[in-house]
Scaffold this motif. Structure first.
Motif, short mmCIF file in Angstrom:
data_model
loop_
_atom_site.label_atom_id
_atom_site.label_comp_id
_atom_site.label_asym_id
_atom_site.label_seq_id
_atom_site.Cartn_x
_atom_site.Cartn_y
_atom_site.Cartn_z
N ILE A 34 5.04 72.33 -103.74
CA ILE A 34 5.39 72.65 -105.19
C ILE A 34 6.79 72.24 -105.70
O ILE A 34 7.53 72.49 -104.95
N TRP A 35 6.73 71.78 -106.90
CA TRP A 35 8.05 71.25 -107.41
C TRP A 35 8.37 72.30 -108.70
O TRP A 35 7.40 71.97 -109.65
N VAL A 36 9.13 72.99 -108.62
CA VAL A 36 9.55 74.00 -109.78
C VAL A 36 10.12 73.30 -110.94
O VAL A 36 11.21 72.79 -110.59
N SER A 37 9.66 73.22 -112.02
CA SER A 37 10.39 72.33 -113.08
C SER A 37 9.70 72.54 -114.56
O SER A 37 8.51 72.63 -114.53
N ASN A 38 10.74 72.63 -115.43
CA ASN A 38 10.36 72.61 -116.88
C ASN A 38 10.47 71.18 -117.33
O ASN A 38 10.88 70.97 -118.64
N HIS A 39 10.78 70.29 -116.59
CA HIS A 39 10.75 69.02 -117.00
C HIS A 39 11.93 68.46 -117.91
O HIS A 39 12.16 67.94 -118.77
N GLY A 40 13.22 69.37 -117.41
CA GLY A 40 14.56 69.23 -118.10
C GLY A 40 14.25 69.54 -119.39
O GLY A 40 15.06 69.17 -120.36
#
Ligand SMILES: Cc1cc2nc3c(=O)[nH]c(=O)nc-3n(C[C@H](O)[C@H](O)[C@H](O)COP(=O)(O)O)c2cc1C
Ligand SMILES: CCCCCCC(=O)C(=O)O
Length: 359
Positions: free
Chosen positions: A251-257
């Protein structure tokens, strides 16, 4: 000024932006900097790590601090790695190869975007096995299958499926000033039609190739194509983390910058709930990381590694491989310092007891 003169990532950003403005069309800076909509999420990403204050412990003998870790079985000297970002050739002629080489030399790893300007094989050589491949799934599955298989053959250690971009976010800076690509810039994983200047305006052509029907069912298809570990990038809730775990993905937690859904939660807000739902799956994070203290907070919240988006791009624009190396070095030095000041000598000692939410 050179990257070596920069004392922190803010100075590297200033240098990278200045170099980019000299060397590239101004629309490239808009593309790198920009977020979606009112750019609320973009702004909040930068301040969100500070919502966690540090509870340092004293008298802990911090004469030796070790930041070594392991991701998916690969030993890393540092938990600071590079997130996928499109078209590094816009920032520096060596593009993704310079980033891969810098990450490998630092004992770290880079994630190569589907939208790279160098081939999978070139990057595989530069990265010396220290890289992951990020996939945007195409409607034409055979094109995606071929890319995944080539990435695996070129030494990629994991497949990172980006799940937060079924369509491109509304990036208004790019609508005002569409991205102008220099003649000759290649996008080898997209195809020959995108090398002309107009075809990538607003990323519309690329968007049209993407599979908007992407769903959990497609993970089975991916499993049939590759036995590489699968990482889902763009997870922001415990619910989706639990589903990722059920599907055997990391899992990679991210809001895409802040470039996709404006108003989305930030990583420091949700990392704890995602880690709790992830079970034995590894959890990574990105977004707004500019200081070693941000990395420290992310690790204390349970992330196994922290990835740099724009910070790596500024380093690349500031000085190619040396600029990215300086970015990684500064952040690593800050992490070591903050660990010592918190009374911690190994990453295994970092946990939620290190943090208190700011009032
Ligand atoms: C210019 C740019 C291009 C990006 N391209 C990609 C991409 O091709 N694939 C992807 O999964 N994420 C992409 N991202 C998102 C990054 O991987 C990462 O999630 C984000 O930049 C982290 O935030 P930060 O820039 O604040 O560190 C891009 C980000 C930027 C700034
Ligand atoms: C369909 C999504 C296209 C986005 C291309 C690259 C990227 O992720 C970005 O943030 O820009």
């Amino acid at each position: 000024m050179t990257p070596e003169d920069c004392l922190n990532l803010h100075e590297l950003e200033a240098l990278g932006r200045a170099e980019l403005l000299k060397a590239a069309h101004p629309s490239v800076l808009d593309y790198y900097l920009g977020g979606a909509g009112d750019e609320r999420t973009l702004r909040e990403n930068r301040s969100a790590w500070a919502q966690w204050r540090l509870r340092p412990r004293m008298l802990a003998d911090v004469s030796s601090v070790d930041t070594a870790t392991e991701v998916l079985g690969l030993p890393l000297s540092s938990p600071i790695a590079v997130a996928p970002s499109a078209m590094h050739g816009l920032a520096h002629p060596e593009g993704e190869c310079a980033v891969a080489a810098a990450a490998a030399a630092a004992g770290s790893l880079m994630t190569l975007s589907t939208l790279s300007t160098r081939t999978l094989e070139e990057v595989g050589t530069a990265a010396g096995g220290r890289w992951w491949f990020q996939l945007y799934l195409y409607r034409d599955r055979e094109v995606s299958r071929a890319l995944i298989q080539r990435a695996q053959a070129a030494g990629a250690r994991a497949l990172v499926l980006t799940v937060d971009a079924p369509v491109v976010g509304r990036r208004e800076a790019m609508l005002r000033r569409p991205l102008v690509l220099p003649a000759g810039l290649e996008l080898p994983n997209v195809g020959p039609r995108t090398t002309g200047q107009e075809s990538l305006t607003h990323l519309a052509y690329f968007d049209s190739l993407m599979d908007m029907t992407l769903s959990w069912r497609d993970l089975e298809w991916l499993r049939g194509v590759t036995d590489l570990p699968l990482v889902l990038k763009g997870i922001l809730t415990a619910e989706d983390a639990a589903l990722a775990r059920e599907h055997g993905a990391h899992i990679w937690v991210s809001n895409h910058g802040g470039r996709q859904l404006d108003g989305a939660v930030t990583a420091p807000e949700v990392l704890g709930e995602v880690v709790a739902a992830a079970g034995d799956r590894e959890v990574y994070v990105d977004g707004g990381v500019t200081r070693g203290g941000d990395v420290l907070r992310a690790l204390a919240l349970g992330a196994r590694a922290v990835f740099l988006g724009r910070a790596a791009l500024w380093g690349l624009a500031a000085g190619g491989q040396a600029g990215v190396a300086r970015t990684l070095q500064l952040l690593e030095e800050e992490l070591v310092l903050d660990m010592a000041l918190c009374g911690k000598t190994a990453l295994s000692q970092l946990g939620p007891d290190l943090l208190r939410r700011a009032p």
